[in-house]
Design a protein around this motif. Structure first.
Motif, PDB file in Angstrom:
ATOM      1  N   ASN B 162       0.832  -1.194   0.000  1.00 24.72           N
ATOM      2  CA  ASN B 162       0.000   0.000   0.000  1.00 24.72           C
ATOM      3  C   ASN B 162       0.873   1.252   0.000  1.00 24.72           C
ATOM      4  OD1 ASN B 162       0.906   0.284   2.585  1.00 24.72           O
ATOM      5  ND2 ASN B 162      -0.937  -0.571   3.521  1.00 24.72           N
ATOM      6  N   ASN B 163       0.214   2.413  -0.032  1.00 23.70           N
ATOM      7  CA  ASN B 163       0.962   3.669  -0.156  1.00 23.70           C
ATOM      8  C   ASN B 163       1.944   3.876   0.973  1.00 23.70           C
ATOM      9  OD1 ASN B 163      -0.262   4.253  -2.504  1.00 23.70           O
ATOM     10  ND2 ASN B 163      -1.849   5.568  -1.620  1.00 23.70           N
ATOM     11  N   LYS B 164       1.498   3.519   2.178  1.00 22.71           N
ATOM     12  CA  LYS B 164       2.382   3.713   3.341  1.00 22.71           C
ATOM     13  C   LYS B 164       3.644   2.883   3.181  1.00 22.71           C
ATOM     14  CE  LYS B 164      -0.606   5.100   7.110  1.00 22.71           C
ATOM     15  NZ  LYS B 164      -1.520   4.549   8.108  1.00 22.71           N
ATOM     16  N   SER B 165       3.434   1.618   2.794  1.00 20.29           N
ATOM     17  CA  SER B 165       4.583   0.737   2.646  1.00 20.29           C
ATOM     18  C   SER B 165       5.544   1.289   1.601  1.00 20.29           C
ATOM     19  CB  SER B 165       4.127  -0.659   2.226  1.00 20.29           C
ATOM     20  OG  SER B 165       3.333  -1.225   3.235  1.00 20.29           O
ATOM     21  N   LEU B 166       4.975   1.777   0.495  1.00 17.26           N
ATOM     22  CA  LEU B 166       5.827   2.334  -0.552  1.00 17.26           C
ATOM     23  C   LEU B 166       6.612   3.529  -0.030  1.00 17.26           C
ATOM     24  CD1 LEU B 166       3.758   2.234  -3.869  1.00 17.26           C
ATOM     25  CD2 LEU B 166       5.821   0.972  -3.281  1.00 17.26           C
ATOM     26  N   ALA B 167       5.951   4.348   0.788  1.00 20.93           N
ATOM     27  CA  ALA B 167       6.636   5.507   1.365  1.00 20.93           C
ATOM     28  C   ALA B 167       7.804   5.051   2.235  1.00 20.93           C
ATOM     29  CB  ALA B 167       5.649   6.339   2.191  1.00 20.93           C
ATOM     30  N   TRP B 168       7.591   3.984   2.993  1.00 21.98           N
ATOM     31  CA  TRP B 168       8.680   3.457   3.828  1.00 21.98           C
ATOM     32  C   TRP B 168       9.832   2.958   2.959  1.00 21.98           C
ATOM     33  CZ3 TRP B 168       4.493   0.205   6.629  1.00 21.98           C
ATOM     34  CH2 TRP B 168       3.812   1.025   7.551  1.00 21.98           C
ATOM     35  N   VAL B 169       9.449   2.271   1.893  1.00 20.15           N
ATOM     36  CA  VAL B 169      10.477   1.752   0.993  1.00 20.15           C
ATOM     37  C   VAL B 169      11.299   2.904   0.439  1.00 20.15           C
ATOM     38  CG1 VAL B 169      10.876   0.624  -1.241  1.00 20.15           C
ATOM     39  CG2 VAL B 169       9.239  -0.353   0.361  1.00 20.15           C
ATOM     40  N   ASP B 170      10.597   3.978   0.016  1.00 20.40           N
ATOM     41  CA  ASP B 170      11.316   5.131  -0.528  1.00 20.40           C
ATOM     42  C   ASP B 170      12.211   5.772   0.520  1.00 20.40           C
ATOM     43  OD1 ASP B 170      10.163   4.730  -2.952  1.00 20.40           O
ATOM     44  OD2 ASP B 170       8.476   6.090  -2.591  1.00 20.40           O
ATOM     45  N   ALA B 171      11.706   5.830   1.745  1.00 16.64           N
ATOM     46  CA  ALA B 171      12.502   6.416   2.820  1.00 16.64           C
ATOM     47  C   ALA B 171      13.764   5.596   3.047  1.00 16.64           C
ATOM     48  CB  ALA B 171      11.671   6.488   4.104  1.00 16.64           C
ATOM     49  N   LEU B 172      13.607   4.281   3.083  1.00 11.15           N
ATOM     50  CA  LEU B 172      14.754   3.399   3.280  1.00 11.15           C
ATOM     51  C   LEU B 172      15.762   3.587   2.154  1.00 11.15           C
ATOM     52  CD1 LEU B 172      13.083   0.060   4.408  1.00 11.15           C
ATOM     53  CD2 LEU B 172      14.661   1.443   5.750  1.00 11.15           C
ATOM     54  N   LYS B 173      15.227   3.758   0.951  1.00  6.97           N
ATOM     55  CA  LYS B 173      16.090   3.892  -0.214  1.00  6.97           C
ATOM     56  C   LYS B 173      16.901   5.185  -0.115  1.00  6.97           C
ATOM     57  CE  LYS B 173      15.553   2.899  -5.115  1.00  6.97           C
ATOM     58  NZ  LYS B 173      14.583   2.905  -6.206  1.00  6.97           N
ATOM     59  N   GLU B 174      16.226   6.251   0.341  1.00 12.61           N
ATOM     60  CA  GLU B 174      16.911   7.526   0.464  1.00 12.61           C
ATOM     61  C   GLU B 174      18.026   7.464   1.476  1.00 12.61           C
ATOM     62  OE1 GLU B 174      14.396  11.109   1.069  1.00 12.61           O
ATOM     63  OE2 GLU B 174      13.412  10.303  -0.739  1.00 12.61           O
ATOM     64  N   GLN B 175      17.787   6.718   2.542  1.00  8.93           N
ATOM     65  CA  GLN B 175      18.818   6.600   3.581  1.00  8.93           C
ATOM     66  C   GLN B 175      19.931   5.637   3.179  1.00  8.93           C
ATOM     67  OE1 GLN B 175      17.069   5.607   7.406  1.00  8.93           O
ATOM     68  NE2 GLN B 175      15.215   6.707   6.819  1.00  8.93           N
ATOM     69  N   GLY B 176      19.835   5.116   1.987  1.00 12.47           N
ATOM     70  CA  GLY B 176      20.868   4.168   1.549  1.00 12.47           C
ATOM     71  C   GLY B 176      20.759   2.835   2.251  1.00 12.47           C
ATOM     72  N   ARG B 177      19.594   2.539   2.768  1.00 10.37           N
ATOM     73  CA  ARG B 177      19.440   1.279   3.495  1.00 10.37           C
ATOM     74  C   ARG B 177      18.880   0.158   2.613  1.00 10.37           C
ATOM     75  NH1 ARG B 177      19.863   1.228   8.933  1.00 10.37           N
ATOM     76  NH2 ARG B 177      20.249   3.216   9.926  1.00 10.37           N
ATOM     77  N   LEU B 178      18.580   0.502   1.377  1.00  8.79           N
ATOM     78  CA  LEU B 178      18.106  -0.534   0.445  1.00  8.79           C
ATOM     79  C   LEU B 178      19.159  -0.709  -0.642  1.00  8.79           C
ATOM     80  CD1 LEU B 178      14.325  -0.080  -0.378  1.00  8.79           C
ATOM     81  CD2 LEU B 178      15.436  -1.932   0.833  1.00  8.79           C
ATOM     82  N   GLU B 179      19.501  -1.939  -0.907  1.00 11.54           N
ATOM     83  CA  GLU B 179      20.538  -2.159  -1.898  1.00 11.54           C
ATOM     84  C   GLU B 179      20.285  -3.492  -2.576  1.00 11.54           C
ATOM     85  OE1 GLU B 179      24.588  -0.906  -0.600  1.00 11.54           O
ATOM     86  OE2 GLU B 179      25.081  -2.903  -1.345  1.00 11.54           O
ATOM     87  N   LYS B 180      20.528  -3.511  -3.894  1.00 10.65           N
ATOM     88  CA  LYS B 180      20.456  -4.801  -4.574  1.00 10.65           C
ATOM     89  C   LYS B 180      21.814  -5.461  -4.455  1.00 10.65           C
ATOM     90  CE  LYS B 180      18.451  -3.364  -8.490  1.00 10.65           C
ATOM     91  NZ  LYS B 180      17.996  -3.496  -9.879  1.00 10.65           N
ATOM     92  N   ARG B 181      21.840  -6.643  -3.896  1.00 12.09           N
ATOM     93  CA  ARG B 181      23.116  -7.331  -3.698  1.00 12.09           C
ATOM     94  C   ARG B 181      23.071  -8.684  -4.389  1.00 12.09           C
ATOM     95  NH1 ARG B 181      25.311  -7.451   2.001  1.00 12.09           N
ATOM     96  NH2 ARG B 181      26.558  -5.589   1.742  1.00 12.09           N
TER      97      ARG B 181
END
Lengths: 261, 422, 348
Positions: B162-181
């Motif tokens: 949902n939208n909230k989850s997507l917002a969290w994902v984007d936030a994590l991505k901005e903080q550099g906490r999401l990475e494809k490994r």
């Protein structure tokens, strides 16, 4: 049909009496009787399909490998019937060696080609004995000087004439009494042929040799006796010089004068 | 009678026609090859373009406080590690309130994150009481969003996130906490219902054990049968019948061998269901005819002059065969065997009958453990509803194709290496 | 070459030395329905991770195939649990009893909805079971109202029901071996057929004939047998907005961005509606436990406990994520008791 000429030899190594060969229904050899003398070269000539190769293959029972082939009559080697059920065909083939029309060295090294026979028969107890057998056989076959530096090289890498001499050396290595040669020069050029013919001359001193050939000149050059086959019949046997100068049977005459064949 | 030049003209006319026919045939042949290559290219592109993303996996960087109240020496094995992961997510997004939202937040990371933390703590107990940074796999839904397999413009109700989850994902991505490994799990894990935790190692090991059984039974049996039939057996009505039967068996659908295996090995001998032992036996039955036929062809191709040569120096029939004919035929026999093995590697239908089409998480450790095989894994993933299994399926196909290329390459290598050695 | 032979020889020795050790089994063996497979495997995996027991082996054999294996006898070579997307049949019970499987625990785990899905590119269809029956049956009641059947004359949905759009009838569905198809025939087709009064009466008089009418799907291309792979149906629906696809709710749930479910009798196939038993095309799911194996094969009770725990099959549990529609609260707690006490179902 009765054979013209002298089928008997004074002191025969092998004797064949009333030999008949059938391939299934086909009667390939008809009632052939002939002696093969000691230390002589017997040439067998005749047009294609006359049965001379078939007869040759009876002498070491190579015909056994052909399905539907039946041999009747008696063939003896030093008085022993080679078609006796008690006789071991492996032993026979050690005594009667064979060289084929096309050089057929094993796809192994020159050394292994020669050593194979002695190895399976247990003729050499040590490595050096085996080395000795290989060397003598190659020397007898007149090949030693040409290959002594490359015994580990593949036998199939030699020229056609060398390969055929290798096959002769391989036959010699098991110390046979008789060597059968089935058109040994038909795949070779004249120079290689001449070398083989010289070799046959030398080998005659120790071995009895039966050679099938298409070439009447070759028969005249290498053999003491000649047998002429035609359509499964042995037409005429006799001393080579007599056969080629004064043939007694008209078919023989027609053949050696080139009227057919 | 025509004049000399007239004949030349006539010949020339037909000559042109003959050359034209040859050129036409060449063009047709070339076109056929081109069409074949095109299909192959389409197939490979489709598989690779769908599957290459599976070799990467989205990971989340979490700061986890290994709370000594939760984990201590007494409960290292069974502590609530997933709880620690959840706590660290709550720390990252402190304003998430309400049961439902929290649940959605927890769903951002894989349910296997806890066991990764557990592994780390078990390896180094000094971590207890410390705050550590750890990369854990993201949930497959997050992975799909990051890889762009989900259309974000769709209304909320139609998305897995949902939208909230997507917002969290984007936030994590901005903080550099999401990475494809690099997705190591894919190559080291067994099957899983969670796409981000699923791997093909279990299936690979299962295939290995199965093929080992198949090879170690079918090669000696097939070779022995081929040698006997080709070199020793008399030619009569019985051997003709045998030959017809063997050729027939080679064309029997593989499922039939599976049914046979079910009836004989499982129901009659009571061997363990789903085991590589039984799978291997069934595949042995399937590959034997192929190996026998290839073996006989290889033996036939050995020139008879070699047999004659051996017999003429006094070798017995058996010596002639084993010293001379068989070594020459062996490359051809091995090629046939490898091709048979490659076929066995790609086989699913007979394994279905003996219970190897199953969900198996643990890596098999022997011939009697429950196991599955590579093509079966592909089949199972292709049928799974989760979107992320689509790319996993393609990736598994790539791995299977890799093994097949390797095996067929080995067959070509063996042929070239040994067939023309002399 | 010698080396290769050596390696082969070693492989043979290795292979044979390993072979005879096949008596005991230390993992649970589960077979059965492909519909329950995703749920059963998820529980198995959780169970394997959180307990000292080995992860159970789950085979997808179909409900019927599962019962066949399950009822074959008692002993390690037979499975411990079978999943089913329908209740056990009396004939299967009989087979079980004949083979010594007399104590069976039946656990109902939740519901699955059969959905008729279509692409998102077009508005959702509103169908009744009667519409579905008329569109897909090979023989339909005479449109003139006479009490006999005629070969299905309908080409478009509009022919079936004037309120429906004027598009060709094209339905992709599972093959005859599938449990989903069985359920579809029973729930949708029979339901639709029963909406005709004379057919309903026929059911009482001649059950066989009724079943033949209701269970025979068209063979003229309106119903397309799309094979067992439901992902494939999803792809085909995306490509062809006019087509409908029949499959389990979990596929709709996982692909909600691409496809939508048609309303049936005015009810949308949603989690809530199926759970509340409002959606007409839903069926219960079960698993069956062989009580004789409990205690012999380690972990069976613990597996059942995991399956029936709130965190698994509850409305917020991980099986709900996988598309299982939970039982109502009361029924769930009742079932949990049955499972905990291993209450054997009556065999008659």
């Amino acid at each position: 049909m009765t054979t013209v000429g002298e089928i008997r030899a004074a002191n025969p190594r092998m004797t064949c009496r009333q030999v008949n060969v059938y391939y299934g229904d086909k009667h390939a050899i008809k009632n052939v009787s002939i002696d093969i003398g000691r230390n002589e070269v017997l040439a067998m000539i005749g047009p294609s399909g006359c049965g001379k190769s078939t007869f040759l293959r009876c002498l070491n029972r190579m015909n056994d490998t052909i399905e539907g082939c039946r041999v009747t009559g008696t063939i003896t080697l030093d008085g022993q019937d080679i078609y006796d059920p008690d006789l071991d065909v492996v032993l026979l083939r050690a005594q009667v060696g064979m060289v084929f029309q096309k050089p057929n060295p094993f796809p192994k090294s020159i050394y292994d080609n020669i050593a194979y026979g002695p190895k399976i028969h247990g003729l050499a107890r040590t490595r050096s004995e085996l080395d000795q057998i290989v060397e003598t056989s190659l020397q007898k076959a007149g090949l030693w000087d040409e290959v002594k530096d490359r015994l580990k090289h593949p036998g199939t890498g030699l020229s056609g004439g060398q390969q055929q001499r290798l096959c002769i050396a391989r036959a010699i290595a098991v110390s046979p009494e008789v060597i059968l040669m089935d058109e040994p020069c038909s795949a070779l050029d004249p120079i290689a042929t001449a070398r083989i013919e010289d070799l046959i001359h030398e080998l005659r001193e120790q071995y009895t040799i039966v050679i099938v050939t298409h070439s009447m000149q070759q028969a005249a050059r290498v053999s003491q006796r000649t047998a002429f086959f035609h359509m499964g019949d042995l037409i005429e046997v006799g001393p080579t010089d007599r056969i080629f100068t004064r043939p007694r049977h008209s078919l023989t005459e027609d053949y050696i004068t080139g009227r057919f064949g | 009678m025509e004049s000399h030049s007239g004949i030349a003209a006539v010949v020339k006319k037909t000559l042109n026609r003959r050359y034209r026919a040859e050129r036409r045939f060449r063009r047709i042949g070339l076109a056929a090859v081109a069409v074949g290559l095109l299909f192959l290219a389409v197939l490979f592109t489709a598989i690779v373009s769908k599957g290459y993303t599976a070799f990467q996996q989205t990971h989340v960087l979490l700061d986890v406080y290994v709370d000594p109240d939760v984990v201590h020496v007494g409960n290292l094995d069974s502590a609530d590690y997933q709880g620690l992961i959840k706590a660290s997510l709550r720390e990252l997004f402190p304003d998430v309130k309400g049961h439902r939202d929290k649940r959605n937040l927890y769903k951002l990371v894989s349910s296997g994150a806890g066991s990764i933390l557990r592994q780390k703590v078990l390896e180094d107990t000094s971590l207890i009481g410390r705050r550590i940074q750890i990369w854990v796999p993201a949930d497959d839904d997050v992975d799909m969003v990051i890889k762009g397999h989900v259309d974000r413009s769709l209304p909320e109700s139609q998305r897995r996130l949902n939208n909230k989850s997507l917002a969290w994902v984007d936030a994590l991505k901005e903080q550099g906490r999401l990475e494809k490994r690099w997705n190591l799990t894919f190559f080291t894990a067994g099957d899983s219902r969670e796409p981000e935790l699923a791997g093909i190692w279990g299936a690979t090991v299962g295939s290995f054990y199965t093929l080992l059984i198949t090879l170690s039974l079918s090669f000696p049996l097939g070779t022995a049968a081929a040698v006997y039939l080709e070199e020793f057996a008399p030619r009569n009505r019985w051997t003709d019948l045998l030959e017809v039967n063997i050729n027939n068996l080679a064309a029997v659908p593989s499922i039939v061998f599976g049914l046979l295996g079910l009836a004989v090995f499982l129901n009659f001998f009571g061997l363990p269901r789903s085991s590589p032992l039984v799978g291997g036996l069934v595949l042995t039955l399937m590959t034997l005819p192929t190996i026998i036929i290839a073996g006989r062809a290889a033996l036939q191709s050995v020139p008879p002059s070699i047999r004659d040569a051996a017999l003429a120096v006094g070798a017995s029939k058996m010596q002639a065969v084993f010293h001379h004919v068989l070594p020459l035929a062996l490359p051809g026999m091995l090629t046939g065997t490898i091709i048979g093995m490659a076929r066995a590697l790609g086989e699913t239908a007979p394994l279905l009958m003996v219970g190897m089409v199953a969900f198996i998480v643990d890596i098999p450790r022997g011939f009697t453990d429950a196991a599955t095989a590579l093509p079966v894994q592909i089949f199972l993933w292709a049928d799974s509803p989760e979107r992320a299994f689509v790319e996993k399926t393609s990736a598994a196909i790539m791995v299977l194709l890799g093994f097949l290329i390797l095996m067929n390459g080995a067959a070509v290598f063996l042929r070239n290496r040994y067939e023309r050695r002399w | 070459m010698k080396k290769i032979i050596c390696v082969l020889g070693m492989a043979v020795v290795l292979g044979l030395s390993q072979a005879p050790a096949a008596t005991a089994r230390d993992y649970i063996s589960i077979v059965g329905s492909s519909t329950v497979y995703p749920f059963s495997t998820t529980v198995a995996e959780h169970f394997g991770k959180t307990t000292p027991f080995k992860t159970p082996k789950v085979e997808s054999t179909g409900s019927g195939g599962g019962f066949k294996l399950f009822c074959a006898g008692v002993g390690v070579q037979h499975p411990d649990i079978t999943n089913a997307s329908r209740a056990i049949k009396p004939s299967e019970k009989q087979t079980c009893a004949q083979n010594g499987v007399r104590e069976i625990v039946q656990v109902k785990i939740g519901y699955d909805g059969i959905v008729l899905a279509q692409s998102k590119k077009v508005p959702a269809m509103h169908l009744s079971r009667r519409d579905i029956f008329l569109a897909l049956a090979k023989e339909v009641p005479d449109p003139s109202g006479a009490e006999k059947t005629v070969p299905n004359p309908y080409k478009t949905w509009k022919d079936v029901n004037p309120q429906l759009p004027d598009v060709k009838i094209e339905v992709l569905g599972p093959p005859p071996t599938s449990g989903t198809r069985d359920a579809f025939l029973e729930l949708a087709m029979q339901g639709g057929a029963k909406s005709f009064k004379w057919l309903k009466e026929l059911k009482k008089k001649d059950k066989k004939l009724f079943k033949k009418i209701a269970h025979t799907l068209r063979e003229d291309g309106a119903y397309i047998d799309a094979g067992e792979n439901d992902n494939l149906i999803v792809q085909k629906l995306e490509a062809n907005p006019n087509a409908l696809g029949i499959f389990g709710f979990s596929y709709l749930d996982q692909n909600a961005d691409k496809i939508q479910g048609a309303f049936v009798d005015g009810v949308e196939p949603t989690f809530e509606n199926i759970s509340a038993q409002k959606y007409p095309l839903s069926r219960p799911l079960f698993f069956y436990v062989k009580k004789a194996h409990v205690g012999t094969i380690p972990g069976i009770q613990e597996y059942i406990a995991e399956f029936t725990s709130e965190k698994a099959w509850g409305p917020e549990g991980y099986l709900a994520d996988k598309g299982l529609i939970p039982l109502p609260d009361e029924e769930r707690s009742k079932m949990r008791e049955v499972a905990r006490k291993l209450e054997v179902m009556p065999m008659e």
